[in-house]
Design an enzyme around this catalytic site. Structure first.
Site, PDB file in Angstrom:
ATOM      1  CG  HIS A  61      -0.219  -0.367   2.494  1.00 48.35           C
ATOM      2  ND1 HIS A  61       0.089  -1.679   2.809  1.00 48.35           N
ATOM      3  CD2 HIS A  61       0.286   0.386   3.493  1.00 48.35           C
ATOM      4  CE1 HIS A  61       0.726  -1.706   3.967  1.00 48.35           C
ATOM      5  NE2 HIS A  61       0.874  -0.469   4.402  1.00 48.35           N
ATOM      6  CG  HIS A  73      30.369  -5.316  -6.086  1.00 43.53           C
ATOM      7  ND1 HIS A  73      31.051  -4.819  -5.007  1.00 43.53           N
ATOM      8  CD2 HIS A  73      30.929  -4.735  -7.186  1.00 43.53           C
ATOM      9  CE1 HIS A  73      31.994  -3.967  -5.417  1.00 43.53           C
ATOM     10  NE2 HIS A  73      31.929  -3.898  -6.736  1.00 43.53           N
TER      11      HIS A  73
HETATM   12  O1  LIG Z   1       2.882   0.632   6.185  1.00 49.19           O
HETATM   13  P1  LIG Z   1       3.023  -0.232   7.375  1.00 49.19           P
HETATM   14  O2  LIG Z   1       2.020  -1.339   7.365  1.00 49.19           O
HETATM   15  O3  LIG Z   1       3.087   0.522   8.658  1.00 49.19           O
HETATM   16  O4  LIG Z   1       4.459  -0.930   7.301  1.00 49.19           O
HETATM   17  C1  LIG Z   1       4.806  -1.775   6.221  1.00 49.19           C
HETATM   18  C2  LIG Z   1       6.200  -1.483   5.734  1.00 49.19           C
HETATM   19  O5  LIG Z   1       7.170  -1.784   6.722  1.00 49.19           O
HETATM   20  C3  LIG Z   1       8.354  -2.226   6.098  1.00 49.19           C
HETATM   21  O6  LIG Z   1       8.852  -3.414   6.641  1.00 49.19           O
HETATM   22  C4  LIG Z   1       8.026  -2.486   4.663  1.00 49.19           C
HETATM   23  O7  LIG Z   1       8.746  -1.604   3.855  1.00 49.19           O
HETATM   24  C5  LIG Z   1       6.542  -2.265   4.530  1.00 49.19           C
HETATM   25  O8  LIG Z   1       6.219  -1.588   3.371  1.00 49.19           O
END
Ligand SMILES: O=P(O)(O)OC[C@H]1O[C@@H](O)[C@H](O)[C@@H]1O
Length: 150
Positions: free
Chosen positions: A9, A98
């Site tokens: 989202h 790399h």
């Molecule tokens: O948006 P909320 O649900 O708070 O957190 C989700 C995000 O937290 C991180 O690990 C990830 O990048 C993921 O998109």
């Protein structure tokens, strides 16, 4: 190049921008969602992208989250995936040169859409250097198979 892309989202708008940019450059884009604003859990999206790449049905994958931290962890659980979390062009260059990363992970709360485009361009166009880096990738693959390293 066939490129599979997904976002939770947090990354829907950035995914749309990157998918359009990739299509403009002649890539075939497989958009695995999410498409709306509802909160979704990213691991299934990471698995979907990773399985397409690991299975040879896409050459590269891109996953976008909030920070991308969870997505990188999830993508790297898929056998054959080398996912790089890249929030600068330098990190993208090294990730390709790399690590031969086959999935690029981005965080929409960390970089803006124009940075994401520039990072993606560097990631897609930087060649793998091979040599000692291939030896290390072979060692990582052995770890993935559960084999001890010498
Ligand atoms: O948006 P909320 O649900 O708070 O957190 C989700 C995000 O937290 C991180 O690990 C990830 O990048 C993921 O998109």
């Amino acid at each position: 190049m066939r490129i599979v892309i997904a976002a939770d989202h947090n990354g829907v708008a950035m995914k749309k921008r990157l998918a359009a940019w990739l299509a403009d450059r002649g890539h075939e884009v497989d958009d695995r969602g999410t498409h709306g604003g509802d909160v979704v859990d990213y691991p299934a999206l990471c698995a979907s992208v990773g399985e397409q790449v690991a299975g040879g049905r896409a050459e590269r994958g891109i996953v976008i989250g909030g920070t991308g931290g969870g997505e990188a962890i999830a993508c790297n659980k898929i056998r054959g995936i080398r996912a790089g979390l890249c929030h600068s062009e330098f990190l993208a260059e090294i990730s390709s040169a790399h690590n031969r990363s086959n999935v690029l992970v981005l965080g929409a709360k960390v970089i803006d859409e124009e940075e994401a485009v520039r990072i993606t361009e560097v990631w897609l166009t930087t060649p793998f250097k091979g040599g000692a880096h291939q030896r290390r990738l072979d060692q990582i693959a052995a770890l993935e198979r559960g084999e001890p390293l010498a």
